[in-house]
Design a protein around this motif. Structure first.
Motif, short mmCIF file in Angstrom:
data_model
loop_
_atom_site.label_atom_id
_atom_site.label_comp_id
_atom_site.label_asym_id
_atom_site.label_seq_id
_atom_site.Cartn_x
_atom_site.Cartn_y
_atom_site.Cartn_z
N TYR A 175 0.83 -1.20 0.00
CA TYR A 175 0.00 0.00 0.00
C TYR A 175 0.87 1.26 0.00
O TYR A 175 0.57 2.24 -0.68
N GLU A 176 1.93 1.22 0.77
CA GLU A 176 2.83 2.37 0.84
C GLU A 176 3.50 2.62 -0.51
O GLU A 176 3.63 3.76 -0.96
N GLU A 177 3.89 1.54 -1.18
CA GLU A 177 4.51 1.66 -2.50
C GLU A 177 3.50 2.17 -3.52
O GLU A 177 3.83 3.00 -4.38
N PHE A 178 2.28 1.67 -3.44
CA PHE A 178 1.22 2.10 -4.36
C PHE A 178 0.96 3.60 -4.19
O PHE A 178 0.83 4.34 -5.18
N ALA A 179 0.85 4.06 -2.96
CA ALA A 179 0.59 5.47 -2.69
C ALA A 179 1.71 6.35 -3.25
O ALA A 179 1.46 7.42 -3.81
N LYS A 180 2.94 5.88 -3.09
CA LYS A 180 4.08 6.63 -3.61
C LYS A 180 4.04 6.71 -5.13
O LYS A 180 4.26 7.78 -5.72
N GLU A 181 3.70 5.59 -5.77
CA GLU A 181 3.63 5.55 -7.23
C GLU A 181 2.54 6.47 -7.76
O GLU A 181 2.71 7.14 -8.78
N GLN A 182 1.40 6.50 -7.05
CA GLN A 182 0.25 7.29 -7.51
C GLN A 182 0.27 8.73 -6.98
O GLN A 182 -0.63 9.50 -7.26
N LYS A 183 1.31 9.04 -6.18
CA LYS A 183 1.46 10.39 -5.62
C LYS A 183 0.24 10.80 -4.79
O LYS A 183 -0.31 11.90 -4.93
N ILE A 184 -0.18 9.88 -3.90
CA ILE A 184 -1.29 10.14 -2.99
C ILE A 184 -0.74 10.08 -1.57
O ILE A 184 0.08 9.21 -1.24
N ASP A 185 -1.21 10.97 -0.73
CA ASP A 185 -0.78 10.96 0.67
C ASP A 185 -1.39 9.77 1.40
O ASP A 185 -2.57 9.44 1.22
N VAL A 193 -5.12 1.25 6.16
CA VAL A 193 -4.40 2.43 5.70
C VAL A 193 -5.41 3.52 5.38
O VAL A 193 -6.55 3.23 5.00
N THR A 194 -4.99 4.76 5.53
CA THR A 194 -5.85 5.90 5.23
C THR A 194 -5.22 6.71 4.10
O THR A 194 -4.11 7.23 4.24
N PHE A 195 -5.95 6.78 2.97
CA PHE A 195 -5.54 7.59 1.84
C PHE A 195 -6.17 8.97 1.98
O PHE A 195 -7.39 9.08 2.11
N CYS A 196 -5.36 10.01 1.93
CA CYS A 196 -5.84 11.38 2.06
C CYS A 196 -5.76 12.08 0.70
O CYS A 196 -4.71 12.06 0.05
#
Length: 366
Positions: free
Chosen positions: A289-299, A308-311
């Motif tokens: 999830y952390e890698e995905f968020a980094k790839e998609q540029k989402i906090d 996990v909480t996507f902001c």
């Protein structure tokens, strides 16, 4: 018909949408629905629990052991305390209800974080208490102490790891805070997700025995609904000074835990191997999830839980995203009711998470 005036300002708690409702509303086959909204353990529960529950089905006609002697003794042994230091609830939220009814009343003040477990506020309003919130998203103990001095609350709630955000305090920050609080203020340390936090970072771990021995005004809360995989059995507990437990016990209804739940929780507590397997899998998948968020540029909030909480920024709307995912059979938690443009996603199995990434990526790029 008139009802208690305290109910006028209370919003009904909304649990995660059940699979059965999604089937009816969207016509999706149950096998095609993935529920990542309620922070349940994707590993299920220990096989030992299922075997044990199966052997006592014949006892369902009988009332459970209201002394809960075996479960209390097991929890006491786990935390190196006495059985008189333990109270069992139908989920830890029932213990929260006991606490508020035992300590607060109309006019009382109850201090909590700006974003935290919704039931703290709901139960506070049951008795007409005033809710005081911090302004910080994460638990800022300096701000907590400032508000404590200004507002003189009857109860303080510290949720670590915090639900629904996932952040957690180092235990030392809690100890330092407690050292400055007067003995008549009840402090609740809600640690429903502590098994996950402790596995990820030992500094988050709380020494429960030391906690209640040093502070007779503190209660530690835990649950079997998360790492132990017993959400459907509804078993939670509190550990505190015996005098606190004695007062709370006056509010506990008889037989508040079923025979099957008692057996399940007691056996689950003995299977540490299953718990360690569950939290290890969770951390492994959390990294995806952390890698995905980094790839998609989402906090994403650094989480010490099993979610996990996507902001989101202004480009996205959490309610629209949650609804769009739901229409595809993916149930997540929209956090707009917490005044936050974010979604909370339970960390599932490898396959469930892969499906989430696939659907979520499409939405983000559309």
């Amino acid at each position: 018909m008139n009802f208690n005036k305290h109910l006028e300002d209370i919003k009904t708690y909304e649990a995660g949408k059940p699979i059965e409702l999604v089937v009816r509303e969207y016509g999706i086959e149950p096998k095609d629905i993935i529920k990542l909204a309620s922070n349940e353990n994707p590993c299920g529960c220990s096989p030992k629990v299922m075997d044990a529950v199966g052997t006592i089905l014949s006892k369902m006609a009988l009332y459970p052991d209201d002394s809960m002697i075996n479960l209390k003794a097991s929890l006491a042994a786990r935390y190196s305390v006495e059985s008189q230091n333990v109270i069992i609830g139908s989920g830890s939220d029932q213990v929260i209800e006991f606490l508020i009814h035992a300590k607060a009343h109309a006019g009382s003040k109850i201090l909590m974080n700006s974003i935290t477990f919704a039931m703290y506020e709901i139960y506070s309003k049951h008795v007409g208490a005033q809710v005081i919130r911090t302004t910080s998203q994460e638990h800022n103990m300096d701000e907590f102490y400032k508000l404590y001095l200004e507002e003189k609350p009857e109860i303080i709630f510290i949720c670590t790891p915090n639900n629904p955000t996932g952040d957690a305090l180092d235990a030392q920050k809690i100890y330092d805070f407690l050292a400055k609080i007067d003995n008549d203020t009840l402090v609740v340390v809600d640690a429903a997700y502590m098994e996950y936090a402790l596995y990820k970072d030992a500094k988050k771990g709380i020494n429960v025995k030391e906690l209640i021995q040093k502070h007779s005004n503190v209660i530690y809360l835990g649950t079997f609904s998360k790492a132990y995989g017993l959400g459907g059995m509804r078993v939670g507990y509190g550990v505190a000074d015996a005098k606190v437990i004695k007062e709370l016990s006056k509010l506990r209804p008889p037989f508040n835990i079923t025979t099957l739940s008692l057996e399940a929780a007691t056996v689950a507590l003995s299977d540490e191997e299953f718990v360690q397997k569950s939290v290890a899998l969770n951390l492994e998948q959390m990294k995806r999830y952390e890698e995905f968020a980094k790839e998609q540029k989402i906090d994403i909030i650094n989480s010490y839980t099993n979610f996990v909480t996507f902001c989101f920024d202004s480009r996205f709307n959490s309610s629209k995203i949650a609804t769009a995912l739901l229409q595809k059979g993916m149930i997540v938690r929209d956090l707009s009711s917490y005044q936050k443009n974010a979604i909370r996603v339970t960390v599932g199995t490898h396959e469930q998470n892969s499906r989430f990434f696939e659907l979520f990526k499409i939405l983000l790029q559309s």
